[in-house]
Design a protein around this motif. Structure first.
Motif, mmCIF file in Angstrom:
data_model
loop_
_atom_site.group_PDB
_atom_site.id
_atom_site.type_symbol
_atom_site.label_atom_id
_atom_site.label_comp_id
_atom_site.label_asym_id
_atom_site.label_seq_id
_atom_site.Cartn_x
_atom_site.Cartn_y
_atom_site.Cartn_z
ATOM 1 N N THR A 259 18.273 -0.969 26.151
ATOM 2 C CA THR A 259 17.010 -0.638 26.811
ATOM 3 C C THR A 259 17.188 0.577 27.708
ATOM 4 O OG1 THR A 259 16.327 -2.953 26.776
ATOM 5 C CG2 THR A 259 15.201 -1.513 28.343
ATOM 6 N N TYR A 260 18.320 0.655 28.379
ATOM 7 C CA TYR A 260 18.610 1.763 29.286
ATOM 8 C C TYR A 260 18.589 3.103 28.541
ATOM 9 C CZ TYR A 260 21.532 4.695 32.369
ATOM 10 O OH TYR A 260 22.031 5.714 33.143
ATOM 11 N N ILE A 261 19.274 3.182 27.418
ATOM 12 C CA ILE A 261 19.348 4.453 26.691
ATOM 13 C C ILE A 261 18.009 4.800 26.076
ATOM 14 C CG2 ILE A 261 20.086 3.633 24.406
ATOM 15 C CD1 ILE A 261 21.714 6.519 26.307
ATOM 16 N N ARG A 262 17.274 3.789 25.612
ATOM 17 C CA ARG A 262 15.951 4.044 25.016
ATOM 18 C C ARG A 262 14.966 4.553 26.078
ATOM 19 N NH1 ARG A 262 15.183 -0.619 23.177
ATOM 20 N NH2 ARG A 262 13.804 -1.456 24.802
ATOM 21 N N ASN A 263 14.945 3.909 27.233
ATOM 22 C CA ASN A 263 14.049 4.345 28.299
ATOM 23 C C ASN A 263 14.373 5.752 28.779
ATOM 24 O OD1 ASN A 263 12.326 2.127 28.544
ATOM 25 N ND2 ASN A 263 13.681 1.055 29.978
ATOM 26 N N GLN A 264 15.666 6.066 28.883
ATOM 27 C CA GLN A 264 16.042 7.382 29.388
ATOM 28 C C GLN A 264 15.657 8.482 28.407
ATOM 29 O OE1 GLN A 264 19.704 9.612 31.730
ATOM 30 N NE2 GLN A 264 20.032 7.616 30.835
ATOM 31 N N ARG A 265 15.845 8.221 27.135
ATOM 32 C CA ARG A 265 15.439 9.209 26.127
ATOM 33 C C ARG A 265 13.933 9.450 26.187
ATOM 34 N NH1 ARG A 265 16.181 11.298 20.749
ATOM 35 N NH2 ARG A 265 14.193 11.159 19.636
ATOM 36 N N GLN A 266 13.155 8.377 26.243
ATOM 37 C CA GLN A 266 11.705 8.517 26.292
ATOM 38 C C GLN A 266 11.264 9.255 27.549
ATOM 39 O OE1 GLN A 266 10.079 4.574 25.904
ATOM 40 N NE2 GLN A 266 10.678 4.366 23.755
ATOM 41 N N ALA A 267 11.910 8.936 28.674
ATOM 42 C CA ALA A 267 11.564 9.608 29.921
ATOM 43 C C ALA A 267 11.879 11.098 29.853
ATOM 44 C CB ALA A 267 12.328 8.967 31.074
#
Length: 486
Positions: A314-322
């Motif tokens: 979730t951390y890597i997915r959220n950071q990419r989207q952000a």
């Protein structure tokens, strides 16, 4: 001897009946507490091991105060300074913590030792990473945030000469020189309060080197707000530091509670030196209208082990989207703070870049080797640095700093740039709370970008509280007797 000066307004309990808070060649400041039966301990003051005076707090403290702070003037000795001062309970013979340390000189050029430096110092208080061949820069991981904190701490301290204290392989000659030639030791602020921290022979060196020790903005590290059980070696290290100063300066409430949980009681929340690096108490933090914001820095933390996040996917997915969302809303620059793969692009090494892309794809950071949007960011919108002064130059051109790196946001705020932190670990949360930095959930930045989290009310609170935060750090340095330039 002149009469001791009593200060009840600033008196505070350190958890010990008697403790030396600070000592200079002019005066010694002692905290004393009433005994359980109600009386005050009489205190013997020793200079260089010889009796100098007996102090009777009971004759000085009015009313029903339970703790008092006594300032005791010291004599002018022929060579200008005593080699050690000590305070003893006259009835029991118990020495107060902080006894037999070398008092800090008020006039001479001071020599300081640092535990765990983070980079090479030049021009007195500027820090850059250690010079190395290109292949070593590419292969080695180092946290640029540590370099910023080190540089910022040096800008707050007063010293004429600085050396790293050897804690892995000190020789007898090293220890003897530290004891005879130096004036104080400081611990660079970083994530030093955790289960795996290794202090090597630092305890042995400090036990033999009778100097004050200051910790300024150190912190605990955990992905969740949980109890941290320190090793016996770490407990001993922090116990020594606590005995050598009035209080250990930590960055937030979680770090303070972690040390208290492990038996070290005299701690004080001060924040992080990086937000005060410009030494400007009257700093004006700009809070522009959203329509005026153009240049936005997104600070990256792509590393995601369990000490930073409980849910890596979730951390890597959220950071990419952000990252992509912020890029679509502004003239964005992605700032990298030590990851090896990003250095490959910043240093433009083609072979290392190919390996980096393979890692990006494997971890899900890129959609594939032909991820056009991510490649454009990495090729054209990436900023990194090996010299903290370069970050200062970069920050002065920003309208807003957002992201996952505490030290991608705080040092920008030090230049008057509004900043917003993503909440993903205890460090971000406690620093945001201490320094009134706006903090937002990962999902909020991922879903709405910086426009969704840019709240003028929160930034106004940061701006209005900055002078108070500055004063808290400065007052901490004064109370500890830390030679400073704030």
């Amino acid at each position: 001897m002149n009469a001791p000066v009593l200060n009840l307004a600033t008196a505070s309990s350190t958890g010990q009946a008697v403790k030396i808070l600070r000592a200079t060649t002019n005066e010694i400041v002692v905290s004393a507490a009433r005994r359980p039966e109600g009386g005050w301990p009489d205190l013997r003051l020793l200079l260089d091991g010889q009796d100098y005076a007996t102090i009777h707090p009971g004759s000085l403290v009015p009313g029903d105060a339970t703790v008092a702070e006594l300032t005791i003037p010291l004599p002018r000795l022929p060579d200008g300074r005593p080699h050690s001062v000590a305070v003893m309970d006259a009835a029991t013979g118990a020495l107060a913590p902080g006894s037999y340390l070398r008092p800090v000189a008020t006039t001479k050029a001071l020599r300081a030792l640092v535990i765990y430096p983070a980079g090479e110092v030049y021009d007195h208080d500027k820090v850059r990473w250690y010079r190395a061949p290109m292949e070593k820069l590419l292969s080695d991981y180092f946290n640029i945030g540590d370099m910023i904190v080190y540089d910022s701490t040096l800008k707050l301290l007063r010293y004429a000469h600085l050396e790293p204290m050897k804690i892995m392989n000190p020789t007898e000659a090293d220890i003897e020189r530290y004891a005879s030639e130096f004036d104080y030791v400081f611990v660079r602020g970083s994530n030093f309060i955790h289960e795996k921290m290794e202090w090597f022979r630092a305890v042995e060196v400090l036990e033999r080197v009778k100097l004050p020790v200051y910790a300024i903005g150190v912190g605990a590290q955990a992905s969740l707000n949980r109890a941290i059980e320190l090793s016996e070696g770490s407990k001993r290290f922090w116990s020594i530091v606590g005995d050598r100063c009035a209080a250990i300066g930590v960055r937030g409430a979680f770090s303070a509670e972690t040390l208290r949980h492990n038996g070290v009681k005299n701690v004080e929340v001060v924040g992080c030196p990086s937000i005060f690096r410009t030494r400007n108490r009257d700093l004006a933090i700009k809070i522009p209208d959203q329509r005026e914001i153009r240049k936005v820095a997104f600070s990256l933390r792509r590393e995601f082990d369990s000490s930073y996040t409980a849910n890596p996917e979730t951390y890597i997915r959220n950071q990419r989207q952000a990252l992509l969302k912020v890029d679509s809303q502004s003239d964005m620059v992605m700032s990298s703070h030590g990851e090896q793969e990003e250095k490959a692009f910043f240093l433009r090494d083609d072979a290392a870049k190919a390996k980096a892309v393979a890692e990006f794809v494997h971890s899900g950071w890129w959609d594939g080797p032909d991820d056009a949007r991510m490649r454009e960011i990495y090729e054209k919108k990436l900023f990194s640095f090996f010299d903290v002064e370069r970050y200062d130059e970069f920050a002065r051109g920003l309208d807003l700093a957002v992201g996952y790196r505490v030290h991608g946001v705080l040092p920008a705020v030090a230049h008057g740039v509004p900043g917003v932190l993503v909440a993903y670990d205890t460090r971000s949360l406690e620093l945001a709370e201490t320094l009134k930095i706006p903090v937002v959930p990962e999902a909020a930045l991922a879903e709405g970008g910086w426009r969704a989290v840019y709240q003028e009310a929160a930034l106004n609170a940061l701006s209005k509280s900055y002078a108070q935060s500055y004063d808290r750090m400065r007052n901490f340095l004064v109370a500890n007797g830390v030679p400073h330039r704030m």
